[in-house]
Design an enzyme around this catalytic site. Structure first.
Site, PDB file in Angstrom:
ATOM      1  N   CYS A   7      -0.550   4.299   2.270  1.00  0.00           N
ATOM      2  CA  CYS A   7      -0.654   4.207   3.730  1.00  0.00           C
ATOM      3  C   CYS A   7      -0.225   2.816   4.220  1.00  0.00           C
ATOM      4  CB  CYS A   7      -2.032   4.627   4.230  1.00  0.00           C
ATOM      5  SG  CYS A   7      -3.469   3.938   3.377  1.00  0.00           S
ATOM      6  N   SER A   8      -1.154   1.948   4.603  1.00  0.00           N
ATOM      7  CA  SER A   8      -0.748   0.657   5.171  1.00  0.00           C
ATOM      8  C   SER A   8      -1.822  -0.401   5.004  1.00  0.00           C
ATOM      9  CB  SER A   8      -0.423   0.824   6.658  1.00  0.00           C
ATOM     10  OG  SER A   8      -1.589   1.276   7.347  1.00  0.00           O
ATOM     11  N   CYS A  18       0.880  -1.157   0.000  1.00  0.00           N
ATOM     12  CA  CYS A  18       0.000   0.000   0.000  1.00  0.00           C
ATOM     13  C   CYS A  18       0.922   1.213   0.000  1.00  0.00           C
ATOM     14  CB  CYS A  18      -0.925   0.031   1.217  1.00  0.00           C
ATOM     15  SG  CYS A  18      -1.962   1.528   1.268  1.00  0.00           S
TER      16      CYS A  18
END
Lengths: 222, 204
Positions: free
Chosen positions: B106-107, B103
């Site tokens: 972000c995460s 990603c």
């Protein structure tokens, strides 16, 4: 938003450093950030899109130099205040205004309800009034959009030519959800971009990037 | 004249303690709810779930077909549906295709099947580099991609979550699902790890 968080393709960050047998949380405070954070987030007071937009607006040098869960702290504090759950003063003091003690008890959920909510998930798939403009196999170009608001169109694909690999269906639109201006659902596509198209001649010609792009991020390839 | 007093910056521990105290005092959240979430994240979700999905796909060709055509429904058959796994796409590694997930923004990561992401997955180094130089990053993980293999990097920038279905290792013919589960590493389901060869042959 052309934020520091949009870092795909940046150079200079050095080697990836996996830690063998890394614990789930490096410290008690990080465990608390996830568990306490989730205890409020699972109650749907705000959208994940809003959290992400909040993190993107951290001071860039702080974003890069802080630990991951400090990003969570940033959006938790911002969202909790913005949604009226608590105030900056209460955060600073570390206690609720005495007049508000127990005031939200009627909104509390049981552990069973939390589990059920976790299992039910938080899908934002929803029907769309906007047409599905593309189909599998279509050539598309990611538009060169540079909004200052939240978007999920990263800089590294803007203007690049790709091929629609799959149609995911229609979903709430991240850009407007993040700003609180509505769901505005539209179709979402998995698009394949050849590495050389995205990165130029130094890329490995065998490879490809797949990324999910909303209908409005795309135009027909000429 | 009184000098202006500058409070020291709040540490993260102090900041989360403040949030916790305030939401507890308002009654919005109770300790039992937080305890339930601790149990969820430490015991109920994690890569063992994903490993079961992989082992089932290796032993049951029809499940594998369902998994590849509708990952969400197939994973739900095993009970591994939930938050951050609402829409699952499973990418199969083959002799000519190697998949790796990131990603960049972000995460985003499939919590119900893999648990919470490792620190490296959320790091600037991984997020920035794997999408532009995947082979170099994979080499750093000890994954050497042969010449005839195409690398596909999947950027999880929407609500879709991606899980890699690694190839079943040679020499495991006739193994039970339980034995195969032990072979599937977390990193192999992200695309940054080979299978754990050290356990091959260990089960009897």
């Amino acid at each position: 938003m052309n934020s520091v968080a949009d870092m795909g393709g940046m150079h200079g960050f050095g080697p990836v450093r996996p830690e063998a047998n890394e614990p789930l949380f490096d410290s008690d405070w990080e465990r608390s950030v996830w568990t306490v954070g989730m205890s409020v987030m699972i109650l749907d007071y705000w959208r994940d899109d809003e959290s992400r937009y909040s993190m993107e607006r951290m001071e860039p040098a702080h974003y890069l130099s802080s630990r991951y869960y400090e990003h969570w702290l940033h959006f938790l504090e911002e969202m909790l205040v913005e949604k009226g759950i608590l105030t900056r003063e209460e955060l600073a003091i570390g206690h609720a205004d005495p007049e508000s003690h127990g005031s939200m008890a009627h909104l509390a959920r049981t552990p069973e309800q939390y589990l059920a909510k976790f299992r039910a998930g938080g899908s934002i798939a929803m029907p769309s009034q906007s047409p599905q403009r593309f189909s599998i196999g279509d050539g598309v170009r990611a538009r060169n959009l540079n909004p200052s608001h939240h978007t999920r169109l990263p800089r590294y694909v803007r203007g690049r030519l790709g091929v629609v690999h799959a149609v995911h269906g229609s979903f709430g639109f991240a850009d407007t959800r993040a700003q609180g201006t509505g769901d505005h659902p539209q179709f979402l596509y998995s698009v394949r971009f050849e590495a050389a198209e995205v990165w130029g001649p130094t890329a490995d010609g065998r490879d490809a990037v797949y990324i999910d792009l909303y209908d409005s991020y795309l135009e027909q390839a000429q | 004249m009184a000098k202006e007093y500058t409070a020291p910056p709040s540490t993260p521990a102090i900041r989360i303690k403040a949030i916790q105290t305030v939401v507890f005092e308002k009654g919005l959240v109770q300790q039992q709810a937080v305890d339930q979430l601790v149990d969820l994240v430490e015991n109920q979700i994690g890569p063992k779930n994903g490993a079961r999905v992989v082992a089932r796909a290796w032993t049951d060709p029809q499940f594998k077909q369902r998994l590849l055509s509708d990952g969400t429904a197939a994973i739900a058959e095993l009970g591994f549906q939930g938050t951050q796994g609402d829409h699952m796409v499973v990418c199969e590694n083959t002799p000519t295709v190697h998949n790796v997930v990131v990603c960049t923004l972000c995460s985003c990561y499939p919590w119900p099947t893999l648990g919470l992401p490792p620190t490296w997955y959320k790091s600037s180094a991984y997020r920035s580099r794997v999408v532009i130089e995947p082979r170099k990053v994979l080499e750093e993980f000890g994954v050497n991609v042969p010449d005839e293999v195409e690398v596909r990097v999947w950027d999880s920038n929407s609500e879709i979550r991606y899980l890699v279905l690694p190839m079943r290792p040679a020499g495991t013919e006739g193994w039970s699902e339980e034995q195969l589960v032990e072979l599937v590493t977390r990193d192999s389901m992200i695309g940054t790890g080979p299978l754990d060869p050290s356990t091959a042959g260990a089960a009897s």
